[in-house]
Design a protein around this motif. Structure first.
Motif, short mmCIF file in Angstrom:
data_model
loop_
_atom_site.label_atom_id
_atom_site.label_comp_id
_atom_site.label_asym_id
_atom_site.label_seq_id
_atom_site.Cartn_x
_atom_site.Cartn_y
_atom_site.Cartn_z
N ASP A 100 0.87 -1.18 0.00
CA ASP A 100 0.00 0.00 0.00
C ASP A 100 0.90 1.21 0.00
O ASP A 100 1.75 1.37 0.88
CB ASP A 100 -0.91 0.01 1.23
N LEU A 101 0.75 2.06 -1.02
CA LEU A 101 1.58 3.26 -1.16
C LEU A 101 0.71 4.50 -1.13
O LEU A 101 -0.45 4.47 -1.56
CB LEU A 101 2.37 3.22 -2.47
N THR A 102 1.28 5.57 -0.64
CA THR A 102 0.57 6.84 -0.62
C THR A 102 1.08 7.75 -1.74
O THR A 102 2.27 7.68 -2.10
CB THR A 102 0.72 7.55 0.75
N ALA A 103 0.19 8.59 -2.25
CA ALA A 103 0.60 9.55 -3.26
C ALA A 103 1.38 10.71 -2.63
O ALA A 103 1.97 11.51 -3.35
CB ALA A 103 -0.63 10.07 -4.00
N SER A 104 1.40 10.76 -1.28
CA SER A 104 2.11 11.83 -0.57
C SER A 104 3.07 11.25 0.47
O SER A 104 2.89 11.45 1.67
CB SER A 104 1.11 12.75 0.12
N PRO A 105 4.09 10.51 0.03
CA PRO A 105 5.02 9.93 1.01
C PRO A 105 5.87 11.02 1.68
O PRO A 105 5.99 12.13 1.16
CB PRO A 105 5.90 9.02 0.15
N ASN A 106 6.46 10.66 2.82
CA ASN A 106 7.39 11.59 3.46
C ASN A 106 8.61 10.81 3.92
O ASN A 106 8.58 9.60 4.11
CB ASN A 106 6.73 12.37 4.60
N ALA A 107 9.70 11.54 4.12
CA ALA A 107 10.99 10.92 4.42
C ALA A 107 11.00 10.18 5.75
O ALA A 107 11.89 9.36 5.99
CB ALA A 107 12.09 11.98 4.41
N GLY A 108 10.02 10.39 6.61
CA GLY A 108 9.96 9.69 7.89
C GLY A 108 9.37 8.29 7.80
O GLY A 108 9.40 7.54 8.77
#
Length: 138
Positions: free
Chosen positions: A39-47
């Motif tokens: 499951d991936l998000t269109a708004s990932p973050n480095a954390g």
């Protein structure tokens, strides 16, 4: 005695049928994949955590096209020559701020590892199959 002769004849017939199969020339190798579904998000973050898939693969010497992929998005393949041997094949997806850093490595004991990477985003949050492929060109 006749039943024994029949058994021996049957074994000989099976052996005769197997020998031509073993002697048949090998066909061209097929494309190999190292993939994972996440499951991936269109708004990932480095954390966010990095996800990886690792496998061992034994390859013949030759030229290959090597790529990274996510969903239907396949990067332009990298042509690469690989010597025969067993490799550790790793592919990872590392979240950054607004995109992913996707990389893959091929590591054979006694050799320098090969690597390929790219920056990529997904159009919408959801479940994606991502990874890498090796397509033999022989």
């Amino acid at each position: 005695m006749k039943p024994r002769k029949t058994v021996v004849t049957g074994v000989a017939a099976v052996a005769a049928a197997i020998v031509p199969l073993a002697a048949a020339p090998a066909s061209a190798a097929s494309t190999a994949y190292n993939t994972r579904t996440s499951d991936l998000t269109a708004s990932p973050n480095a954390g966010m955590d990095t996800s990886c898939a690792t496998r061992s693969i034994t390859l013949a010497s030759g030229n290959y096209n090597w790529d990274v992929r996510i969903g239907g998005d396949v990067a332009a393949p990298r042509p690469i020559y690989l010597s025969a041997g067993t490799y550790t094949w790793k592919v990872c997806l590392q979240p950054q701020n607004g995109y992913y850093f996707q990389y893959t490595t091929l590591d054979k004991a006694g050799s320098e590892p090969a690597a390929s990477s790219r920056f990529v985003g997904v159009p919408s949050s959801g479940t994606y199959t991502w990874g890498s492929s090796l397509d033999p060109k022989f």
